[in-house]
Design a protein around this motif. Structure first.
Motif, PDB file in Angstrom:
ATOM      1  N   GLN A 136       4.432   2.018  -1.609  1.00 19.79           N
ATOM      2  CA  GLN A 136       3.933   1.942  -2.981  1.00 19.79           C
ATOM      3  C   GLN A 136       5.012   2.467  -3.922  1.00 19.79           C
ATOM      4  O   GLN A 136       5.570   3.542  -3.696  1.00 19.79           O
ATOM      5  N   GLU A 174       3.008  -8.599  -1.105  1.00 14.92           N
ATOM      6  CA  GLU A 174       3.365  -7.685  -2.193  1.00 14.92           C
ATOM      7  C   GLU A 174       2.564  -8.033  -3.434  1.00 14.92           C
ATOM      8  O   GLU A 174       2.279  -9.208  -3.690  1.00 14.92           O
ATOM      9  N   TYR A 214       5.707   3.407  -7.973  1.00 12.71           N
ATOM     10  CA  TYR A 214       5.047   3.709  -9.242  1.00 12.71           C
ATOM     11  C   TYR A 214       6.096   3.954 -10.317  1.00 12.71           C
ATOM     12  O   TYR A 214       7.158   4.535 -10.053  1.00 12.71           O
ATOM     13  N   THR A 234       1.987   1.157   4.068  1.00 13.92           N
ATOM     14  CA  THR A 234       2.221   0.425   2.828  1.00 13.92           C
ATOM     15  C   THR A 234       3.212   1.207   1.974  1.00 13.92           C
ATOM     16  O   THR A 234       3.040   2.411   1.763  1.00 13.92           O
ATOM     17  N   ARG A 255       2.260  -0.124 -10.833  1.00 15.70           N
ATOM     18  CA  ARG A 255       2.265   0.124  -9.395  1.00 15.70           C
ATOM     19  C   ARG A 255       2.585  -1.166  -8.642  1.00 15.70           C
ATOM     20  O   ARG A 255       2.084  -2.231  -8.987  1.00 15.70           O
ATOM     21  N   THR A 256       3.410  -1.050  -7.630  1.00 18.27           N
ATOM     22  CA  THR A 256       3.687  -2.166  -6.722  1.00 18.27           C
ATOM     23  C   THR A 256       3.324  -1.731  -5.315  1.00 18.27           C
ATOM     24  O   THR A 256       3.683  -0.621  -4.889  1.00 18.27           O
ATOM     25  N   ILE A 257       2.601  -2.571  -4.587  1.00 15.64           N
ATOM     26  CA  ILE A 257       2.309  -2.293  -3.175  1.00 15.64           C
ATOM     27  C   ILE A 257       3.002  -3.353  -2.332  1.00 15.64           C
ATOM     28  O   ILE A 257       3.090  -4.513  -2.720  1.00 15.64           O
ATOM     29  N   ALA A 304      -2.681   7.556  -2.435  1.00 16.48           N
ATOM     30  CA  ALA A 304      -2.235   7.006  -3.714  1.00 16.48           C
ATOM     31  C   ALA A 304      -1.534   8.123  -4.479  1.00 16.48           C
ATOM     32  O   ALA A 304      -1.516   9.289  -4.056  1.00 16.48           O
TER      33      ALA A 304
END
Length: 369
Positions: free
Chosen positions: A247, A215, A249, A245, A234-236, A186
């Motif tokens: 990510q 998503e 931010y 994954t 945040r997008t995953i 992260a």
């Protein structure tokens, strides 16, 4: 019988080899790219009579390829996804037609899990992850938990329903320890040599859910950093056939620039490799009563624009400077010695190649056939 023939004729007419659009996908890298997701803005498909219900993507050989339509907040189609295979330095063409969409196997899936203290979990046919929500008291972190899996099908719902996912019933388990750390990958502000954890997410929203991509978006409470209230969104995004994954931010609430770090916590380390923008580690299963039985977990992080590697607070970190409002892209990935990633050297190459692919994305161009 006549009716069936009529619909077969319409399908053949709509999905023929010519008379529509073609997506030309070129690979600028020296790596062969296999089952890599291509995203086409929906507006580029205008004028061809395509709708989310009738759009069909064909392979270069003529068979139907699984595809997925993304939608914006107003429910309008915004993009078309499919997966392309293109040789090193090569080009491949994927016709797009009106036709009868097949039922596609769902290879990517995620959901909010209110029955387990507001977890949010996501997976594909290779791996699974989760992060923690507001109802959980501890840990308090944006860190990622990894669930190792050997089953190519979705398992999240089944494992949560069983409520015994720390035990392997033959398809994998949760044998990774996160604690109050960045876990399996992260991003956080990195100030005065310390990782500034944001805590658990405050709100979540699933924005796509298979068959190719899952998503979700998350909002975090501001973190006090030297008197500045730094907020984080945040997008995953996880695609089928990808161990990583993506990510994204966005940090706000400060002037100028801020140091950030994408990283993972270290446990019983067996091997590691690093580059300016990436880290790959292999370690024993960290949340296991029998690590030898449960095998090794390999983890990696890649930070776009990474400026170097640091070690702090028990983490391996890739760092860089970021501006307020800037989109920061990182990847976290994982593999299991009992499900497709045999050793540390194989994982090192996987992380290195994924970083190279991130730096040289496939190019897609829509043209009339």
């Amino acid at each position: 019988m006549r009716r069936l023939f009529y619909f077969a004729f319409l399908f053949a007419a709509g999905c023929g080899s010519r008379g529509g659009l073609v997506v030309e996908v070129s690979n600028p890298s020296e790596l062969a790219r296999s089952k890599e997701t291509v995203e086409i803005a929906w507006e580029e498909l205008s004028g061809a009579g395509l709708t989310p219900d009738n759009v069909v993507v064909l392979s270069p050989e003529g068979g139907q390829e699984p595809s997925q339509v993304l939608f914006d907040d107003a429910g309008r189609p915004s993009a078309l996804l499919f997966q392309a295979t293109v040789g090193a330095g090569a080009t491949a063409e994927y016709p797009v037609r009106r036709g009868m969409r097949e039922e596609y196997e769902r290879k990517a899936y995620g959901r909010y899990v209110p029955e387990r203290a507001d977890d949010y979990a996501w997976e594909n046919n290779l791996t699974a992850y989760r992060i923690y929500g507001p109802a959980l008291g501890d840990p308090r972190t944006q860190g990622v938990d990894v669930w190792v899996k050997s089953a190519p099908r979705p398992v999240i719902d089944e494992w949560f329903a069983r409520n015994d996912y720390h035990r392997d019933y033959g398809e994998g388990m949760d044998c990774y320890k996160v604690g109050n750390t960045l876990g399996a990958g992260a991003l956080a502000p990195f100030v005065d040599g310390r990782v500034a954890l944001a805590g658990n997410y405050v709100s979540q929203k699933c924005t796509a859910n298979g068959p190719i991509r899952t998503e979700a978006q998350f909002v975090y409470a501001p973190v006090d950093i030297g008197g500045r209230k730094v907020a984080m969104r945040r997008t995953i995004r996880l695609d089928a056939d990808d161990r990583f994954t993506v990510q994204e931010y966005v940090l706000d609430g400060f002037d100028g620039e801020l140091s950030v770090a994408a990283g993972l916590v270290l446990h019983e380390l067996k091997a590691s490799a690093e580059g300016r923008d990436r880290i790959a580690v292999t370690e024993a299963a960290s949340d296991s009563s029998d690590p030898e039985r449960d095998g090794d977990i390999s983890l990696g992080v890649i930070l776009a624009g990474g400026e170097g590697v640091a070690y702090a607070d028990g983490h391996a970190l890739v760092t860089r400077r970021a501006k307020a409002g800037e989109k920061i892209v990182m990847l976290n990935g994982s593999g299991w010695s009992r499900a497709g990633v045999d050793d540390a050297e194989e994982w090192r190459r996987a992380v290195e190649e994924r970083a190279e692919a991130l730096a040289a994305p496939l190019n897609a161009r829509v043209k009339r056939d």
